[in-house]
Design an enzyme around this catalytic site. Structure first.
Site, PDB file in Angstrom:
ATOM      1  N   HIS A 198       0.848  -1.169  -0.107  1.00 51.25           N
ATOM      2  CA  HIS A 198      -0.098  -0.023  -0.110  1.00 51.25           C
ATOM      3  C   HIS A 198       0.939   1.239  -0.054  1.00 51.25           C
ATOM      4  O   HIS A 198       0.339   2.372  -0.448  1.00 51.25           O
ATOM      5  CB  HIS A 198      -1.007  -0.059   1.335  1.00 51.25           C
ATOM      6  CG  HIS A 198      -0.439   0.507   2.272  1.00 51.25           C
ATOM      7  ND1 HIS A 198       0.117  -0.751   3.366  1.00 51.25           N
ATOM      8  CD2 HIS A 198      -0.398   1.422   3.321  1.00 51.25           C
ATOM      9  CE1 HIS A 198       0.510   0.070   4.707  1.00 51.25           C
ATOM     10  NE2 HIS A 198       0.135   1.266   4.422  1.00 51.25           N
ATOM     11  N   LYS A 202       0.489   5.586  -2.190  1.00 52.18           N
ATOM     12  CA  LYS A 202       0.834   6.921  -1.651  1.00 52.18           C
ATOM     13  C   LYS A 202       1.069   7.862  -2.706  1.00 52.18           C
ATOM     14  O   LYS A 202       2.097   7.648  -2.969  1.00 52.18           O
ATOM     15  CB  LYS A 202       1.489   6.838  -0.209  1.00 52.18           C
ATOM     16  CG  LYS A 202       0.936   6.016   0.881  1.00 52.18           C
ATOM     17  CD  LYS A 202       2.135   6.247   1.886  1.00 52.18           C
ATOM     18  CE  LYS A 202       1.605   5.128   3.293  1.00 52.18           C
ATOM     19  NZ  LYS A 202       0.578   5.279   4.051  1.00 52.18           N
ATOM     20  N   GLU A 236       6.299   5.338  13.819  1.00 48.83           N
ATOM     21  CA  GLU A 236       4.780   5.273  14.169  1.00 48.83           C
ATOM     22  C   GLU A 236       4.755   5.579  15.588  1.00 48.83           C
ATOM     23  O   GLU A 236       5.451   5.039  16.423  1.00 48.83           O
ATOM     24  CB  GLU A 236       4.167   3.821  13.899  1.00 48.83           C
ATOM     25  CG  GLU A 236       4.190   3.514  12.305  1.00 48.83           C
ATOM     26  CD  GLU A 236       3.549   2.116  12.393  1.00 48.83           C
ATOM     27  OE1 GLU A 236       2.356   2.424  11.893  1.00 48.83           O
ATOM     28  OE2 GLU A 236       3.961   1.215  12.148  1.00 48.83           O
ATOM     29  N   HIS A 260       7.558  -2.270   2.665  1.00 48.48           N
ATOM     30  CA  HIS A 260       7.334  -0.509   2.557  1.00 48.48           C
ATOM     31  C   HIS A 260       8.808  -0.033   2.391  1.00 48.48           C
ATOM     32  O   HIS A 260       9.015   0.944   1.618  1.00 48.48           O
ATOM     33  CB  HIS A 260       6.627  -0.125   3.727  1.00 48.48           C
ATOM     34  CG  HIS A 260       5.389  -0.772   3.791  1.00 48.48           C
ATOM     35  ND1 HIS A 260       4.503  -1.361   2.878  1.00 48.48           N
ATOM     36  CD2 HIS A 260       4.718  -1.232   5.199  1.00 48.48           C
ATOM     37  CE1 HIS A 260       3.386  -2.063   3.556  1.00 48.48           C
ATOM     38  NE2 HIS A 260       3.501  -1.886   4.676  1.00 48.48           N
ATOM     39  N   LYS A 360       7.426   1.224  16.258  1.00 51.40           N
ATOM     40  CA  LYS A 360       6.292   1.371  16.839  1.00 51.40           C
ATOM     41  C   LYS A 360       6.301   2.120  18.358  1.00 51.40           C
ATOM     42  O   LYS A 360       7.307   2.164  18.824  1.00 51.40           O
ATOM     43  CB  LYS A 360       5.440   0.167  16.945  1.00 51.40           C
ATOM     44  CG  LYS A 360       5.099  -0.626  15.735  1.00 51.40           C
ATOM     45  CD  LYS A 360       3.867  -0.980  15.566  1.00 51.40           C
ATOM     46  CE  LYS A 360       3.488  -1.740  14.307  1.00 51.40           C
ATOM     47  NZ  LYS A 360       2.689  -0.965  13.404  1.00 51.40           N
TER      48      LYS A 360
HETATM   49  C1  BG6 Z   1       1.415  -1.884   7.425  1.00 51.85           C
HETATM   50  C2  BG6 Z   1       1.939  -2.758   8.982  1.00 51.85           C
HETATM   51  O1  BG6 Z   1       1.454  -2.885   6.487  1.00 51.85           O
HETATM   52  O2  BG6 Z   1       1.723  -0.757   7.481  1.00 51.85           O
HETATM   53  C3  BG6 Z   1       1.581  -1.853   9.901  1.00 51.85           C
HETATM   54  O3  BG6 Z   1       1.544  -4.292   8.956  1.00 51.85           O
HETATM   55  C4  BG6 Z   1       1.780  -0.635  10.009  1.00 51.85           C
HETATM   56  O4  BG6 Z   1       2.035  -2.531  11.152  1.00 51.85           O
HETATM   57  C5  BG6 Z   1       1.339   0.006   8.393  1.00 51.85           C
HETATM   58  O5  BG6 Z   1       1.450   0.201  11.141  1.00 51.85           O
HETATM   59  C6  BG6 Z   1       1.800   1.474   8.225  1.00 51.85           C
HETATM   60  O6  BG6 Z   1       1.143   2.141   7.185  1.00 51.85           O
HETATM   61  P1  BG6 Z   1       0.772   3.627   7.139  1.00 51.85           P
HETATM   62  O7  BG6 Z   1       0.145   3.931   5.685  1.00 51.85           O
HETATM   63  O8  BG6 Z   1       0.190   3.772   8.280  1.00 51.85           O
HETATM   64  O9  BG6 Z   1       2.299   4.238   7.258  1.00 51.85           O
END
Ligand code: BG6
Length: 511
Positions: A198, A202, A236, A260, A360
């Site tokens: 995902h 963005k 995060e 990511h 986190k």
């Molecule tokens: C997910 C992870 O793929 O991405 C999560 O499993 C994480 O742990 C998230 O919080 C972060 O995504 P974003 O879009 O909030 O940066």
């Protein structure tokens, strides 16, 4: 007009609606569907990017009727839509929603699905095109396509396409990712498989490509001659929330790095592709992954830092320790933080460290790529009160406030020569407004159009796991020292500072 002479700020024209299709979501009663997929489809509908000949079929085990599903979608949209839906749009959606209750492991579910899809194709003129979205538990990622194939639901013809979107996590190490690729390719061709990450949905992640390849000024300095090092931070402030069960088995490295963060590294470091064709872009990305200097297990221990949060204060509120989170083993040794130093062994980047960190329960939610340039070659100001020159930084801010800043030195007004650091700031919302999105809009749309540029190819996934394999091995062979080793609400373990300071660097903290 010759575009090279134009000074206008041009914004790309809106796209065309995708062609007819049925979207089948496996795991339709889950969080991903409710929070992300349906709101993303609603945004696409609002922008007229969905076809009129569209239907959405939710498949899950709950014994819901079509009406129950419609009601669940309506309630979900109320809670999670990024913009309220008009009644007209609500109705447009409701007319296209269907639900099939069934066990993903049972052949009978798929024969009923086949029958339902035949009826829906006719009713909605969906032309036999199907987008199967696997929003189900990873244990079903190979089972569902195999079952679909058995009942003839994956075969493409000259007139219709069949695509399968596979969610994250794609395996949990190199071997399991290879095995999953093998199983998928037994029943699908590579061009039918859309492995989603995902982060590629963005806007600002996609903007890395625009910044680098749509402008003439950055590329000449985008290399080892001018860049001192690169830092990638995905911090995060939230803990594991309700995902303890999954996270305690996965941990920060598996959860964020080979997917990511490696997307961010490859887009930052790759060579210009020969076109924006899916394979041209992905060929360049995979070259970067393969050029990452392999770590021995010994180097993996030296060049990585793992951490786990203890209790602390996040955003002024008390936050529990990881080991006290729901569904987490009270003696867990799962890392919730990782920092790493990597080198890319190619002509452009040889010898330039790429530092990455993610965790986190940190101070704030910040995703940023910081490119530090080398200092000016010599100081003209030696005999003035300027005793040192700071390096320049280019900061690509991806979350939460999206923008780009260039940091450089300027003369502080006054009779003596003094320098101060200033930022030239571009904020997305100032120029283009801010339109909240889920991040899945573009990905769903591209999949309907059949453009796989923003999806992971099999070799990319495997190359990514290959890079982190020695770290996983080294970590599982050695005990982490003194977990928890950082307080919730801090910037992570102290050792992560040392990882940089031993090379004379510091993390570029964000405000
Ligand atoms: C997910 C992870 O793929 O991405 C999560 O499993 C994480 O742990 C998230 O919080 C972060 O995504 P974003 O879009 O909030 O940066």
């Amino acid at each position: 007009m010759d575009s090279s002479q134009s000074d206008d700020t041009s914004v790309q024209s809106a796209g065309r609606p995708a062609g007819p299709c049925v979207i089948v979501i496996f795991g339709a009663s889950g969080d991903l569907t409710r929070r992300k997929l349906i709101p993303a489809l609603a945004n696409l509908a609002r922008e007229n990017l969905l076809p009129a000949s569209l239907a959405i079929v939710g498949v899950a085990t709950r014994p819901w009727s079509n009406d129950d599903f419609r009601e669940n979608v309506r309630a979900g949209l109320k809670e999670h839509a990024t913009e309220a839906l008009t009644d007209e749009l609500q109705n447009w959606f409701a007319e296209r929603l269907y639900y099939l209750s069934g066990d993903f492991k049972s052949a009978e579910t798929y024969s009923r699905l086949r029958q339902l899809l035949d009826e829906i194709d006719e009713r909605h003129q969906a032309a036999g095109n199907r987008l199967y979205y696997l929003a189900a538990a990873p244990g079903f990622f190979s089972e569902i396509p195999q079952q679909l194939q058995k009942v003839g639901l994956t075969q493409e013809t000259d007139d219709c396409w069949r695509r399968v979107v596979v969610e994250k996590p794609f395996g949990n190490d190199l071997e399991s990712a290879r095995e999953l690729n093998r199983q998928l390719r037994d029943v699908l061709t590579e061009s039918q498989i859309y492995r989603i990450d995902h982060y590629l949905g963005k806007e600002t992640v996609q903007n890395i490509l625009a910044l680098r390849f749509a402008n003439g000024i950055f590329e000449p300095v985008w290399n080892r001659r001018y860049v001192d090092h690169v830092q990638i931070t995905v911090a995060e402030s939230i803990g594991v929330e309700k995902r303890g069960r999954y996270y305690d088995k996965s941990g920060a490295l598996r959860d964020m790095v080979p997917n990511h963060i490696f997307q961010l590294i490859t887009l930052t470091a790759m060579e210009p592709p020969i076109s924006f064709d899916a394979d041209a872009v992905r060929d360049e990305q995979v070259k970067i992954l393969k050029a990452i200097q392999p770590l021995t297990e010994e180097r993996a221990l030296q060049d990585t830092v793992r951490g786990q949060y203890g209790e602390g204060i996040v955003g002024g509120e008390p936050a529990v320790a990881y080991r006290d989170e729901e569904h987490v083993d009270p003696q867990s040794e799962t890392p919730t933080y990782v920092a790493m130093k990597l080198f890319i062994d190619n002509w452009r980047w040889s010898g330039i460290p790429f530092y990455l960190r993610t965790g986190k329960s940190l101070t704030s939610r910040t995703t940023e790529i910081a490119v530090r340039f080398k200092r000016a070659p010599f100081s003209l100001f030696r005999d003035s009160s300027v005793d040192h020159l700071d390096p320049n930084w280019l900061l690509l801010r991806l979350q939460p406030d999206e923008g780009i800043s260039l940091r450089f030195g300027a003369k502080v007004p006054g009779a003596v020569m003094r320098l101060g650091n200033v930022d030239m700031d571009f904020n997305y919302k100032d120029y283009f407004g801010s339109k909240p999105q889920t991040g899945y809009e573009r990905l769903l749309y591209e999949c309907m159009l059949g453009d796989a540029t923003l999806f992971q190819r099999a070799d990319m996934v495997e190359a990514s796991w290959d890079v982190v394999a020695p770290v996983l091995a080294a970590w599982s062979a050695t005990e982490p020292d003194c977990f928890p080793n950082y307080a919730a609400g801090s910037w992570g373990p102290e050792k992560a500072e040392n990882l940089l300071s031993q090379s004379g660097h510091n993390w570029q903290q964000s405000d």
